[in-house]
Structures are given as structure tokens and as C-alpha cells.
Design an enzyme around this catalytic site. Structure first.
Site, PDB file in Angstrom:
ATOM      1  N   SER A 156       0.850  -1.183   0.000  1.00 30.58           N
ATOM      2  CA  SER A 156       0.000   0.000   0.000  1.00 30.58           C
ATOM      3  C   SER A 156       0.886   1.234   0.000  1.00 30.58           C
ATOM      4  CB  SER A 156      -0.906   0.003   1.233  1.00 30.58           C
ATOM      5  OG  SER A 156      -1.752   1.141   1.241  1.00 30.58           O
ATOM      6  N   HIS A 161       2.512  12.116  -1.272  1.00 32.25           N
ATOM      7  CA  HIS A 161       2.083  13.503  -1.110  1.00 32.25           C
ATOM      8  C   HIS A 161       3.210  14.421  -1.593  1.00 32.25           C
ATOM      9  CE1 HIS A 161      -1.579  12.684   1.153  1.00 32.25           C
ATOM     10  NE2 HIS A 161      -0.899  11.855   1.931  1.00 32.25           N
ATOM     11  N   HIS A 185      -2.538   7.275  -4.621  1.00 34.23           N
ATOM     12  CA  HIS A 185      -2.637   6.127  -3.718  1.00 34.23           C
ATOM     13  C   HIS A 185      -2.710   4.860  -4.572  1.00 34.23           C
ATOM     14  CE1 HIS A 185      -5.659   3.096  -2.334  1.00 34.23           C
ATOM     15  NE2 HIS A 185      -4.859   3.059  -1.293  1.00 34.23           N
ATOM     16  N   HIS A 236     -20.424  12.786   2.383  1.00 32.19           N
ATOM     17  CA  HIS A 236     -20.774  13.971   3.160  1.00 32.19           C
ATOM     18  C   HIS A 236     -20.372  15.270   2.469  1.00 32.19           C
ATOM     19  CE1 HIS A 236     -16.619  13.122   4.218  1.00 32.19           C
ATOM     20  NE2 HIS A 236     -16.503  14.331   4.749  1.00 32.19           N
TER      21      HIS A 236
END
Length: 304
Positions: free
Chosen positions: A92, A96, A106, A174
Site C-alpha cells: 500500500s 504527497h 494512492h 458527506h
């Protein structure tokens, strides 16, 4: 599983190759190696670069863990495996960059096996996605073209299917926006049989740096100022929100007693949250929201 050693060898090789290429691109930064063991079984090696010339923070982790009982996050779609022993391995990474014109990215490639050793249930998962702050259309199209080409030898339907899954998975409900411009996401993948499914994962894994490195090289010298840096940090806040609220890998790692430092390696070194912030109409920042933070058929469009 007799083939699990082949998967482990590939994942360790992938980690080594990605780290070597990232160090070559950065020029100054070097990855710190941090091997760790898990009390319940297994371990891994985290590799983290901080304060490089190109990458403000980059992490490329390998883990191979065992357990007597799958955590709830892994049995949500497979309730029949609740209470079963398991092993999971994967690479994984989260990168940045410091320059706001280089996207964050990612990637993850993993194998799960559960049940008895004589008759295991197994599946692969993974993919990669791109999170730009000041996007360039050619970068996004190139990213998706490389993803499509990696999938194509295994079937025409895999790129559109896993591209759509990526758009749906990396979505902040959201906020009503995608995390970025997508890529590939797949899970519970075993439909081609072990050998071909593993081949598919290798094809996608090997294509990651082919997709990302050209973008970094094109944008790493792009000039920027305080405005672009501030907006980058603000948008990094969205990355933090997704990883802490929705990300399956984060939830699985914490529920399975994984190493917290490695699990939260994905978080950026700096981020900010501004109350009720809205981009100025017609600005480059507004264009990110209107043109990029929504699902699009990047390879089917003939204009920006």
C-alpha cells in the site's frame, strides 16, 4: 496456499521497484526502512520518505499478517467467513508531493486468504487513484489510458467496470464529491482463477509508475505561490476525511491490530480546514470542483 509465496515475492519486488524509482525522481529524499512484527502473527516493512525535493511525504508499505479470526470489516460482504482464520498480504502506498501541481496518489495491491489451509477462500484486491489539486486534462487522460491498457489483456470490460467502482468507492458522501479523478478499484477478485487473477494484479501493479511518473516529471518544476499551497493543504483535508471515515484498508488495519504508524502513514504531513470555504467563480480552484470532482468518461471525451 501453494502459490502464496509467489504473490509475496512479487509484492516485495514491487515495493522495491517503486521505492527505487521514487528516490530517482526525487533526487534528494531517501526512504527510511522500518521493519515491524505483529504480536498476533506476521509483520511487514514500512518505508517512508519525508521532506524530499519532490515528495513532502511518501510511504510504500508491505505487510503480511495472520490471525485466528477475520475482523468485521473483512466479513461485511462475506458473513460466511466470520470467525475464520486468515492471512493477508499487500503493498500500500500514498505519495504527497510538495508542489500543488503534482497530484497526490494512492495504490494498493493485496491478497486475502481465509478458511482452512486445505480449502482456502482467496481473493485479490487493489487498484490506484489520482487526487489532483490543479489538474491538467492531458495528465488525467494519460493516467486512465495506462490503467485501461493494463486491464485490456484480461478482458475489455475490466477497465470500465473497475473505473466505475473506483469512482463509487472514492466518493465523499458527506461532501458530495469524488476524492479525485479516479483510476481503478477492485476487490473480492478471483473470477479468472488464481493464476490469471494474479496475472491481472501484476499487470495493474506494474503499470502504476508508468501512469504516475510522467505526470510528476511534467509538473515538478511548475511555479507556485502561497495561494496554490494554501489550497493544496485545504484539499488535503478531504484526503484525511476519506481515509479516517471510509477507507476499508484503514478500518481493517485498526480492527486487526495492525501497526498504527504504518496504517496512518497515508495521512499528509500538513493539512488545513477552513470554515465554509468556496472557490472564487471562474478560478482554477473552482474548475477543480466543476470539471474534475465528478465521474467522467475520460477516454471517451474528445475535448477538455
Amino acid at each position: 496456499m501453494s502459490d502464496i509465496d509467489d504473490v509475496k515475492d512479487y509484492l516485495l519486488s514491487l515495493q522495491n521497484r517503486i521505492v527505487a524509482e521514487l528516490e530517482q525522481i526525487d533526487g534528494d529524499g531517501r526512504f527510511r526502512r522500518d521493519a515491524w512484527q505483529r504480536d498476533e502473527g506476521g509483520g511487514g516493512e514500512s518505508r517512508v520518505l519525508a521532506g524530499g525535493r519532490v515528495f513532502e511525504k511518501a510511504g510504500v508499505n508491505f505487510s503480511h499478517v495472520f490471525g485466528s479470526q477475520l475482523p468485521p470489516s473483512a466479513t461485511k460482504t462475506r458473513p460466511d467467513l466470520a470467525g475464520q482464520g486468515f492471512q493477508a498480504m499487500g503493498v500500500s502506498l500514498v505519495l504527497h508531493p510538495g508542489n500543488p501541481y503534482i497530484p497526490t496518489t494512492h495504490a494498493n495491491f493485496r491478497l486475502f486468504s481465509a478458511g482452512s489451509e486445505d480449502d482456502p477462500v482467496w481473493w485479490f484486491g487493489g487498484g490506484y487513484d489520482l487526487t489532483p489539486y490543479y489538474p491538467f486534462h492531458e495528465d488525467v487522460v494519460g493516467w486512465h489510458a495506462t490503467a485501461r491498457d493494463a486491464c485490456q489483456p484480461y478482458g475489455e470490460d475490466y477497465y470500465p467496470r473497475f473505473k466505475r467502482w473506483c469512482d463509487e468507492y472514492f466518493f465523499l458522501r458527506h461532501r458530495d464529491e469524488t476524492r479525485g479523478v479516479g483510476g481503478l478499484f477492485f476487490d473480492d477478485f478471483n473470477e479468472l482463477g488464481f493464476e490469471q487473477s494474479f496475472g491481472f494484479v501484476r499487470s495493474v501493479g506494474d503499470s502504476f509508475m508508468q501512469a504516475y511518473a510522467p505526470i510528476v516529471r511534467r509538473r515538478q518544476q511548475h511555479p507556485y505561490g502561497d495561494r496554490q499551497r494554501e489550497f493544496q493543504l485545504y484539499r488535503r483535508g478531504r484526503y484525511v476525511e476519506f481515509n479516517l471515515i471510509y477507507d476499508r484498508g484503514t478500518v481493517f488495519g485498526l480492527q486487526s491490530g495492525g501497526r498504527t504508524e504504518s496504517i496512518l502513514m497515508s495521512l499528509p504531513p500538513l493539512a488545513r480546514w477552513d470554515y465554509d470555504r468556496h472557490p472564487e467563480p471562474g478560478s482554477p480552484e473552482a474548475k477543480l470542483y466543476s470539471d474534475y470532482l465528478r465521474p467522467r468518461d475520460w477516454l471517451g471525451e474528445d475535448h477538455e
